[in-house]
Design an enzyme around this catalytic site. Structure first.
Site, mmCIF file in Angstrom:
data_model
loop_
_atom_site.group_PDB
_atom_site.id
_atom_site.type_symbol
_atom_site.label_atom_id
_atom_site.label_comp_id
_atom_site.label_asym_id
_atom_site.label_seq_id
_atom_site.Cartn_x
_atom_site.Cartn_y
_atom_site.Cartn_z
ATOM 1 N N LYS A 180 25.692 17.179 -82.460
ATOM 2 C CA LYS A 180 24.844 18.362 -82.450
ATOM 3 C C LYS A 180 23.461 18.035 -81.908
ATOM 4 O O LYS A 180 22.799 17.115 -82.381
ATOM 5 C CB LYS A 180 24.720 18.936 -83.859
ATOM 6 C CG LYS A 180 24.020 20.295 -83.882
ATOM 7 C CD LYS A 180 23.979 20.844 -85.308
ATOM 8 C CE LYS A 180 22.873 21.860 -85.475
ATOM 9 N NZ LYS A 180 23.233 23.225 -85.273
ATOM 10 N N SER A 219 25.123 28.541 -92.040
ATOM 11 C CA SER A 219 24.635 27.170 -92.246
ATOM 12 C C SER A 219 23.357 27.211 -93.067
ATOM 13 O O SER A 219 22.460 27.994 -92.770
ATOM 14 C CB SER A 219 24.303 26.512 -90.900
ATOM 15 O OG SER A 219 25.444 26.465 -90.090
ATOM 16 N N ARG A 256 33.767 26.564 -81.409
ATOM 17 C CA ARG A 256 32.356 26.227 -81.143
ATOM 18 C C ARG A 256 32.299 25.370 -79.894
ATOM 19 O O ARG A 256 32.670 24.200 -79.922
ATOM 20 C CB ARG A 256 31.743 25.469 -82.325
ATOM 21 C CG ARG A 256 30.281 25.077 -82.121
ATOM 22 C CD ARG A 256 29.768 24.322 -83.346
ATOM 23 N NE ARG A 256 28.359 24.015 -83.273
ATOM 24 C CZ ARG A 256 27.867 22.944 -82.662
ATOM 25 N NH1 ARG A 256 28.650 22.076 -82.058
ATOM 26 N NH2 ARG A 256 26.559 22.723 -82.659
#
Ligand code: TZP
Ligand code: MG
Length: 343
Positions: free
Chosen positions: A274, A245, A176
């Site tokens: 995030k 998610s 990621r």
């Protein structure tokens, strides 16, 4: 009469085979979509039988189960059926053979009925192809799930840090990198794939199904706004993991229903890694989801050595972290401590 007896026996054989396979899909794999398809196939079988002249009554009156010369004979291997996979294969075979027999013997009686048996046979072939990889691959691993984040390694090379986390026991690594180009992701993904494969660690790609395929990852992790699970499954097949998610109970239930292999639940705690963070859900949601789904759940968001016990107590099967491992001074020790909670 003889033909009706053959038809009756093979409707039973097919229906029983379907029921056994359905139980595997439903209770062993917790697989809503496949269990649904099997149920629909059982209905189609009933419909096809009802179309035959005389329907159920004629079939029943042709039944002579106690005079069946084959009733006592076991096929080779029938008594030595090993695991779920063997049970599945034996029973899907039963469906395929049964529907073939039905197709042949009902043709002179009802074309329409024969055609439905043929459809069932083809659906059984497709189902075998989709379900077998699920029985051959292990369930999604719990424990420490490391997410990469080049910006959080304190200047250390990403691959070195990931290698140390694996040394400490990380079970899953997810690629990621929100700022990287597709070309950079592919490059890094290939390297992570080699590293994880050698260590027997599961490799997941965030967001992008195309990159998961291109790097031969073990699966993909989707967000609520990414490709839907069904579309990702079309691309990846059942041999790969699909995670998603979730931020509330309804999303978690929908994910399971759609055939997700695991779900992320979060953000549990505040995190600096995030952008556009969803509202915090706390360990409460982890506990609530755990009670309501059977697939593994991975808690995410701000998890560290201070608060990790709360999510473990809430029932998380795994924890996904960036900072707590990528940013640790001693990466091996940090990974070892977190993974240790699951052993
Ligand atoms: N999704 C929800 S929180 C988060 C992601 C990707 C980041 C988790 O990072 P950290 O550093 O473990 O809080
Ligand atoms: Mg995403």
């Amino acid at each position: 009469m003889k033909i009706l007896r053959i038809i009756d026996a093979n409707i039973n054989r097919t229906g029983e085979g379907l029921r056994v396979v359905e139980e595997v899909a439903r209770f062993a794999l917790n697989h809503g979509p496949l269990a649904g398809e099997l149920k629909a196939m059982r209905h189609l079988l009933t419909e096809a039988a009802a179309l035959l002249p005389g329907g159920k009554v004629a079939l029943l009156s042709a039944r002579q189960a106690d005079e069946d010369v084959g009733a006592d004979s076991f096929a080779p291997g029938e008594k030595r059926r090993g695991g779920l996979k063997d049970v599945f294969l034996a029973n899907i075979r039963r469906v395929q053979e049964g529907t073939r027999v039905l197709e042949e013997f009902t043709k002179p009686l009802s074309q329409e009925s024969a055609y439905k048996f043929k459809e069932l046979r083809y659906r059984a072939y497709t189902l075998e192809k989709e379900m077998l990889p699920l029985l051959e691959r292990p369930g999604f691993p719990g424990g420490l799930y490391l997410i990469t984040g080049s910006d959080f390694t304190k200047g250390r090379p990403l691959l070195d840090v990931v290698a140390k986390a694996i040394e400490g026991g990380a079970r899953v690594v997810q690629l990621r990198e929100k700022e990287a180009s597709v070309r950079e992701l592919l490059n890094l993904g290939d390297k992570l794939r080699n590293l994880t494969r050698e260590a027997g660690v599961t490799f997941i790609v965030n967001d992008r199904v195309d990159l998961a395929r291109a790097t031969d990852a073990d699966g993909v992790h989707l967000g609520q706004d990414d490709l839907p699970i069904e579309a990702a499954r079309e691309q990846l097949g059942w041999g790969k993991y699909i995670g998603i998610s979730t931020h509330n109970l309804n999303q978690a239930l929908a994910a399971q229903e759609a055939g997700a292999d695991y779900i992320g639940v979060g953000p549990v705690y505040p995190t600096g890694t995030k952008k556009n963070l969803d509202p915090l859900v706390g360990p409460q949601l982890v506990a609530q989801v755990k009670k309501s789904v059977t697939i593994p759940i991975v808690a995410i968001g701000g998890i560290n050595r201070e608060n990790v016990n709360q999510v473990v107590e809430a029932g998380a099967d795994g924890i996904a972290v960036i900072t707590a491992v990528m940013g640790a001074d001693d990466v091996v020790a940090a990974a070892r401590e977190l993974q240790g909670l699951f052993e």
